[in-house]
Design a protein around this motif. Sequence first.
Motif, PDB file in Angstrom:
ATOM      1  N   PRO A  98       0.661  -1.159  -0.063  1.00 59.25           N
ATOM      2  CA  PRO A  98       0.167   0.017  -0.067  1.00 59.25           C
ATOM      3  C   PRO A  98       0.722   1.078   0.075  1.00 59.25           C
ATOM      4  N   ASP A  99       1.912   1.238   0.560  1.00 56.41           N
ATOM      5  CA  ASP A  99       2.984   2.435   0.757  1.00 56.41           C
ATOM      6  C   ASP A  99       3.701   2.687  -0.645  1.00 56.41           C
ATOM      7  N   GLY A 100       3.806   1.593  -1.764  1.00 51.98           N
ATOM      8  CA  GLY A 100       4.229   1.621  -2.879  1.00 51.98           C
ATOM      9  C   GLY A 100       5.469   0.733  -2.788  1.00 51.98           C
ATOM     10  N   GLY A 101       6.141   0.441  -1.730  1.00 49.22           N
ATOM     11  CA  GLY A 101       7.117  -0.600  -1.544  1.00 49.22           C
ATOM     12  C   GLY A 101       6.902  -1.859  -2.298  1.00 49.22           C
ATOM     13  N   ARG A 102       8.272  -2.372  -2.946  1.00 49.35           N
ATOM     14  CA  ARG A 102       8.015  -3.542  -4.051  1.00 49.35           C
ATOM     15  C   ARG A 102       8.995  -4.716  -3.340  1.00 49.35           C
ATOM     16  N   SER A 103       8.499  -5.734  -3.400  1.00 48.20           N
ATOM     17  CA  SER A 103       9.391  -6.996  -3.072  1.00 48.20           C
ATOM     18  C   SER A 103       9.121  -7.844  -4.058  1.00 48.20           C
ATOM     19  N   THR A 104       9.893  -9.096  -4.080  1.00 49.12           N
ATOM     20  CA  THR A 104       9.670 -10.172  -5.274  1.00 49.12           C
ATOM     21  C   THR A 104      10.153 -11.471  -4.458  1.00 49.12           C
ATOM     22  N   GLY A 105       9.753 -12.477  -5.307  1.00 46.18           N
ATOM     23  CA  GLY A 105       9.855 -13.907  -4.733  1.00 46.18           C
ATOM     24  C   GLY A 105       9.469 -14.893  -5.708  1.00 46.18           C
ATOM     25  N   THR A 106       9.152 -16.357  -5.089  1.00 41.87           N
ATOM     26  CA  THR A 106       8.627 -17.043  -5.740  1.00 41.87           C
ATOM     27  C   THR A 106       7.242 -17.434  -4.955  1.00 41.87           C
ATOM     28  N   ALA A 107       6.306 -17.885  -5.903  1.00 40.40           N
ATOM     29  CA  ALA A 107       5.042 -18.392  -5.319  1.00 40.40           C
ATOM     30  C   ALA A 107       4.651 -19.688  -6.038  1.00 40.40           C
ATOM     31  N   TRP A 108       4.076 -20.659  -5.268  1.00 41.62           N
ATOM     32  CA  TRP A 108       3.452 -21.656  -5.790  1.00 41.62           C
ATOM     33  C   TRP A 108       2.050 -21.831  -5.043  1.00 41.62           C
ATOM     34  N   LEU A 109       0.841 -22.255  -6.151  1.00 37.00           N
ATOM     35  CA  LEU A 109      -0.321 -22.479  -5.979  1.00 37.00           C
ATOM     36  C   LEU A 109      -0.717 -23.945  -6.047  1.00 37.00           C
ATOM     37  N   ASP A 110      -1.373 -24.508  -5.282  1.00 34.09           N
ATOM     38  CA  ASP A 110      -1.933 -25.867  -5.581  1.00 34.09           C
ATOM     39  C   ASP A 110      -3.175 -25.722  -5.133  1.00 34.09           C
ATOM     40  N   ARG A 111      -4.127 -25.543  -5.944  1.00 33.20           N
ATOM     41  CA  ARG A 111      -5.445 -25.479  -5.636  1.00 33.20           C
ATOM     42  C   ARG A 111      -6.237 -26.910  -5.574  1.00 33.20           C
ATOM     43  N   PRO A 112      -7.135 -27.118  -4.665  1.00 34.94           N
ATOM     44  CA  PRO A 112      -7.700 -26.163  -3.617  1.00 34.94           C
ATOM     45  C   PRO A 112      -6.633 -26.061  -2.414  1.00 34.94           C
ATOM     46  N   GLY A 113      -6.885 -24.888  -1.845  1.00 40.56           N
ATOM     47  CA  GLY A 113      -6.201 -24.747  -0.441  1.00 40.56           C
ATOM     48  C   GLY A 113      -4.946 -24.582  -0.038  1.00 40.56           C
ATOM     49  N   ARG A 114      -3.819 -24.753  -0.962  1.00 39.59           N
ATOM     50  CA  ARG A 114      -2.461 -24.598  -0.787  1.00 39.59           C
ATOM     51  C   ARG A 114      -1.929 -23.524  -1.376  1.00 39.59           C
ATOM     52  N   MET A 115      -0.683 -22.923  -0.780  1.00 39.69           N
ATOM     53  CA  MET A 115      -0.206 -21.810  -1.504  1.00 39.69           C
ATOM     54  C   MET A 115       1.248 -21.472  -0.690  1.00 39.69           C
ATOM     55  N   LYS A 154      -7.766  -6.038  -1.178  1.00 40.51           N
ATOM     56  CA  LYS A 154      -8.113  -4.458  -0.254  1.00 40.51           C
ATOM     57  C   LYS A 154      -8.942  -4.985   0.779  1.00 40.51           C
ATOM     58  N   ASP A 155      -7.920  -4.529   1.892  1.00 43.36           N
ATOM     59  CA  ASP A 155      -8.194  -4.820   3.152  1.00 43.36           C
ATOM     60  C   ASP A 155      -9.524  -3.885   3.843  1.00 43.36           C
ATOM     61  N   ALA A 156     -10.158  -4.247   4.829  1.00 43.97           N
ATOM     62  CA  ALA A 156     -11.175  -3.413   5.458  1.00 43.97           C
ATOM     63  C   ALA A 156     -11.087  -2.027   5.351  1.00 43.97           C
ATOM     64  N   GLN A 157      -9.594  -1.432   5.750  1.00 44.92           N
ATOM     65  CA  GLN A 157      -9.304  -0.004   5.630  1.00 44.92           C
ATOM     66  C   GLN A 157      -9.103   0.494   4.359  1.00 44.92           C
ATOM     67  N   ARG A 158      -9.409  -0.170   3.271  1.00 42.41           N
ATOM     68  CA  ARG A 158      -9.254   0.243   1.853  1.00 42.41           C
ATOM     69  C   ARG A 158      -7.739   0.377   1.246  1.00 42.41           C
ATOM     70  N   ARG A 159      -6.949  -0.456   2.331  1.00 38.85           N
ATOM     71  CA  ARG A 159      -5.480  -0.331   1.633  1.00 38.85           C
ATOM     72  C   ARG A 159      -5.251  -1.472   0.617  1.00 38.85           C
ATOM     73  N   GLU A 160      -4.533  -1.138  -0.656  1.00 33.07           N
ATOM     74  CA  GLU A 160      -4.589  -2.174  -1.528  1.00 33.07           C
ATOM     75  C   GLU A 160      -3.027  -2.749  -1.484  1.00 33.07           C
ATOM     76  N   THR A 161      -2.833  -4.068  -1.712  1.00 32.10           N
ATOM     77  CA  THR A 161      -1.723  -4.740  -2.128  1.00 32.10           C
ATOM     78  C   THR A 161      -1.890  -5.494  -3.663  1.00 32.10           C
ATOM     79  N   GLN A 162      -1.017  -5.448  -4.235  1.00 33.29           N
ATOM     80  CA  GLN A 162      -0.983  -6.021  -5.716  1.00 33.29           C
ATOM     81  C   GLN A 162       0.073  -6.829  -5.678  1.00 33.29           C
ATOM     82  N   ILE A 163      -0.491  -8.223  -6.413  1.00 35.02           N
ATOM     83  CA  ILE A 163       0.509  -9.390  -6.713  1.00 35.02           C
ATOM     84  C   ILE A 163       0.740  -9.439  -8.259  1.00 35.02           C
ATOM     85  N   ASP A 164       1.569  -9.209  -8.896  1.00 34.32           N
ATOM     86  CA  ASP A 164       1.913  -9.648 -10.364  1.00 34.32           C
ATOM     87  C   ASP A 164       2.831 -10.803 -10.600  1.00 34.32           C
ATOM     88  N   LEU A 165       2.095 -11.667 -11.199  1.00 33.20           N
ATOM     89  CA  LEU A 165       2.817 -13.004 -11.591  1.00 33.20           C
ATOM     90  C   LEU A 165       3.266 -12.854 -12.931  1.00 33.20           C
TER      91      LEU A 165
END
Length: 207
Positions: free
Chosen positions: A61-78, A175-186
Amino acid sequence: MTLRPVCLLAGLIGFSLAPMPVMAQARPVAMRPADAGWIARVQDALNNIHAIKARFQQIAPDGGRSTGTAWLDRPGRMRFDYDKPSPLLLVANQGQIVYQDRELGQVTTLPLDRTPLGLLLRPDLRLSGDVTVTGFQHDRGLVQVTLVRTASPAEGSLTLIFADSPLTLRSWVVKDAQRRETQIDLFDVSPDPALAETLFTLPKEQD
């Protein structure tokens, strides 16, 4: 439990430790027949996602950027493993999200069904009933669909962003309850990779 992992966890998954605002009824977006057709295609595309490995960029939400590796295993795991020097790791499994600060040896555990991101990991996801589509846009080759839990829309929303041809998940915005947004790009996405069970072992508090 320390401030750093709690704050970043709240941003990534949309969980808020602040008091919940008064609940309002979810309002579905008005859609043309063509829009409804895209919603059906998005629902099918999500349910056809079984396993993904990808690099990710997180925009806080503050514009800070970070990177990493993501794994999704639907349903239920990440799993989200942040690049060094970040010590952070997130694993979702067994109905929980566990966030670990490996530098401090501490973990934060939250229920998956209390977060907007939990919608992405649902089995047999339906974009109706207890999930409400509150936003839809199709423009410049991108399809964006915003979802909330029908019974608790004030807890936050999840906006899924797809390339339209072929229909491929590219990003999401929490977007959380305070309307702060976090974006994930793959990017560098590998569909249906072999995933070791150990990837989704829930971290534990270190002694």
